[in-house]
Design a protein around this motif. Sequence first.
Motif, mmCIF file in Angstrom:
data_model
loop_
_atom_site.group_PDB
_atom_site.id
_atom_site.type_symbol
_atom_site.label_atom_id
_atom_site.label_comp_id
_atom_site.label_asym_id
_atom_site.label_seq_id
_atom_site.Cartn_x
_atom_site.Cartn_y
_atom_site.Cartn_z
ATOM 1 N N TRP A 47 0.841 -1.104 0.083
ATOM 2 C CA TRP A 47 0.097 0.003 -0.094
ATOM 3 C C TRP A 47 0.907 1.165 -0.001
ATOM 4 N N MET A 48 0.572 1.999 -0.937
ATOM 5 C CA MET A 48 1.461 3.484 -0.861
ATOM 6 C C MET A 48 0.550 4.698 -0.567
ATOM 7 N N TYR A 49 0.736 5.350 0.487
ATOM 8 C CA TYR A 49 -0.256 6.456 0.639
ATOM 9 C C TYR A 49 0.521 7.737 0.318
ATOM 10 N N PRO A 50 -0.191 8.762 0.176
ATOM 11 C CA PRO A 50 0.362 9.983 -0.220
ATOM 12 C C PRO A 50 1.027 10.817 0.973
ATOM 13 N N CYS A 51 0.774 10.316 2.264
ATOM 14 C CA CYS A 51 1.139 11.054 3.441
ATOM 15 C C CYS A 51 1.115 10.118 4.575
ATOM 16 N N THR A 52 1.560 10.564 5.784
ATOM 17 C CA THR A 52 1.644 9.609 6.884
ATOM 18 C C THR A 52 0.460 9.960 7.757
ATOM 19 N N ASP A 53 -0.299 11.104 7.729
ATOM 20 C CA ASP A 53 -1.393 11.296 8.633
ATOM 21 C C ASP A 53 -2.523 10.956 7.740
ATOM 22 N N TYR A 54 -3.029 9.692 8.249
ATOM 23 C CA TYR A 54 -4.177 8.922 7.408
ATOM 24 C C TYR A 54 -5.596 9.629 7.835
ATOM 25 N N THR A 55 -5.700 10.027 9.158
ATOM 26 C CA THR A 55 -7.051 10.748 9.468
ATOM 27 C C THR A 55 -7.204 11.922 8.301
ATOM 28 N N GLN A 56 -6.018 12.780 8.479
ATOM 29 C CA GLN A 56 -6.444 13.974 7.592
ATOM 30 C C GLN A 56 -6.312 13.504 5.982
ATOM 31 N N MET A 57 -5.704 12.441 5.694
ATOM 32 C CA MET A 57 -5.758 12.079 4.226
ATOM 33 C C MET A 57 -7.169 11.828 3.929
ATOM 34 N N GLU A 58 -7.772 11.078 4.808
ATOM 35 C CA GLU A 58 -9.240 10.701 4.537
ATOM 36 C C GLU A 58 -10.094 11.827 4.541
ATOM 37 N N LYS A 59 -9.955 12.930 5.486
ATOM 38 C CA LYS A 59 -10.729 14.106 5.374
ATOM 39 C C LYS A 59 -10.541 14.875 4.150
ATOM 40 N N ASP A 60 -9.261 15.104 3.710
ATOM 41 C CA ASP A 60 -8.790 15.614 2.293
ATOM 42 C C ASP A 60 -9.780 15.070 1.465
ATOM 43 N N ILE A 61 -9.596 13.715 1.376
ATOM 44 C CA ILE A 61 -10.463 12.733 -0.005
ATOM 45 C C ILE A 61 -11.751 13.249 0.300
ATOM 46 N N GLU A 62 -12.467 12.981 1.283
ATOM 47 C CA GLU A 62 -13.874 13.141 1.554
ATOM 48 C C GLU A 62 -14.244 14.613 1.177
ATOM 49 N N ASN A 63 -13.342 15.603 1.299
ATOM 50 C CA ASN A 63 -13.655 17.021 1.128
ATOM 51 C C ASN A 63 -13.279 17.476 -0.157
ATOM 52 N N ALA A 64 -12.599 16.844 -0.958
ATOM 53 C CA ALA A 64 -12.062 17.251 -2.132
ATOM 54 C C ALA A 64 -13.155 17.211 -3.380
ATOM 55 N N LYS A 65 -13.009 17.852 -4.384
ATOM 56 C CA LYS A 65 -13.742 17.689 -5.746
ATOM 57 C C LYS A 65 -13.078 16.280 -6.176
ATOM 58 N N ALA A 66 -13.874 15.755 -7.200
ATOM 59 C CA ALA A 66 -13.418 14.667 -7.796
ATOM 60 C C ALA A 66 -12.185 14.719 -8.572
ATOM 61 N N PHE A 67 -11.423 13.824 -8.154
ATOM 62 C CA PHE A 67 -9.950 13.846 -8.655
ATOM 63 C C PHE A 67 -8.922 15.060 -7.707
ATOM 64 N N GLY A 68 -9.572 15.587 -6.894
ATOM 65 C CA GLY A 68 -8.918 16.603 -6.433
ATOM 66 C C GLY A 68 -7.797 16.595 -5.161
ATOM 67 N N ALA A 69 -7.783 15.141 -4.918
ATOM 68 C CA ALA A 69 -6.839 14.874 -3.744
ATOM 69 C C ALA A 69 -6.074 13.384 -4.082
ATOM 70 N N PRO A 70 -4.834 13.340 -3.789
ATOM 71 C CA PRO A 70 -4.108 12.242 -4.021
ATOM 72 C C PRO A 70 -4.557 10.942 -3.392
ATOM 73 N N LEU A 71 -4.897 9.592 -3.885
ATOM 74 C CA LEU A 71 -5.403 8.744 -3.239
ATOM 75 C C LEU A 71 -4.122 7.744 -2.944
ATOM 76 N N PRO A 72 -4.575 6.899 -2.107
ATOM 77 C CA PRO A 72 -3.521 5.712 -1.611
ATOM 78 C C PRO A 72 -3.433 4.758 -3.059
ATOM 79 N N MET A 73 -2.491 3.973 -3.202
ATOM 80 C CA MET A 73 -2.348 2.894 -4.278
ATOM 81 C C MET A 73 -2.077 1.627 -3.632
ATOM 82 N N PHE A 74 -2.668 0.607 -4.528
ATOM 83 C CA PHE A 74 -2.185 -0.795 -3.918
ATOM 84 C C PHE A 74 -1.579 -1.549 -4.965
ATOM 85 N N VAL A 75 -0.445 -2.023 -4.986
ATOM 86 C CA VAL A 75 0.155 -2.651 -5.886
ATOM 87 C C VAL A 75 0.734 -4.182 -5.470
ATOM 88 N N ALA A 76 0.380 -5.165 -6.286
ATOM 89 C CA ALA A 76 0.882 -6.444 -6.065
ATOM 90 C C ALA A 76 1.359 -7.009 -7.346
#
Length: 100
Positions: A47-76
């Motif tokens: 899992w690759m996260y755009p930051c280390t403050d996961y709570t803030q990241m979730e808030k940023d994603i929830e409040n952002a316009k579509a495609f307005g915030a970086p999202l985590p990525m899963f790589v396998a």
Amino acid sequence: IPVQAHKAIKDIESCTEDSVSFMFLFLGLDISNQPEKERDNRSHNTWMYPCTDYTQMEKDIENAKAFGAPLPMFVASGSAKDSSWDQTHDRNKKTVVVIA
């Protein structure tokens, strides 16, 4: 667009709102030119996260316009998880999936 189709599209648009979507990227890699010491042949998911403050990241994603915030990525790597891969495929061919 036919009138009926145009109306149907407008009806759908009027009752929907932005939502989260995901992109699936399937890669086939040829690692022939990659030095052996740089290869990662472990069978694991990352899992690759755009930051280390996961709570803030979730808030940023929830409040952002579509495609307005970086999202985590899963790589396998499916080929790394297949114990018979090297017997059935060229060892320099690998598969990777990225979900973002």
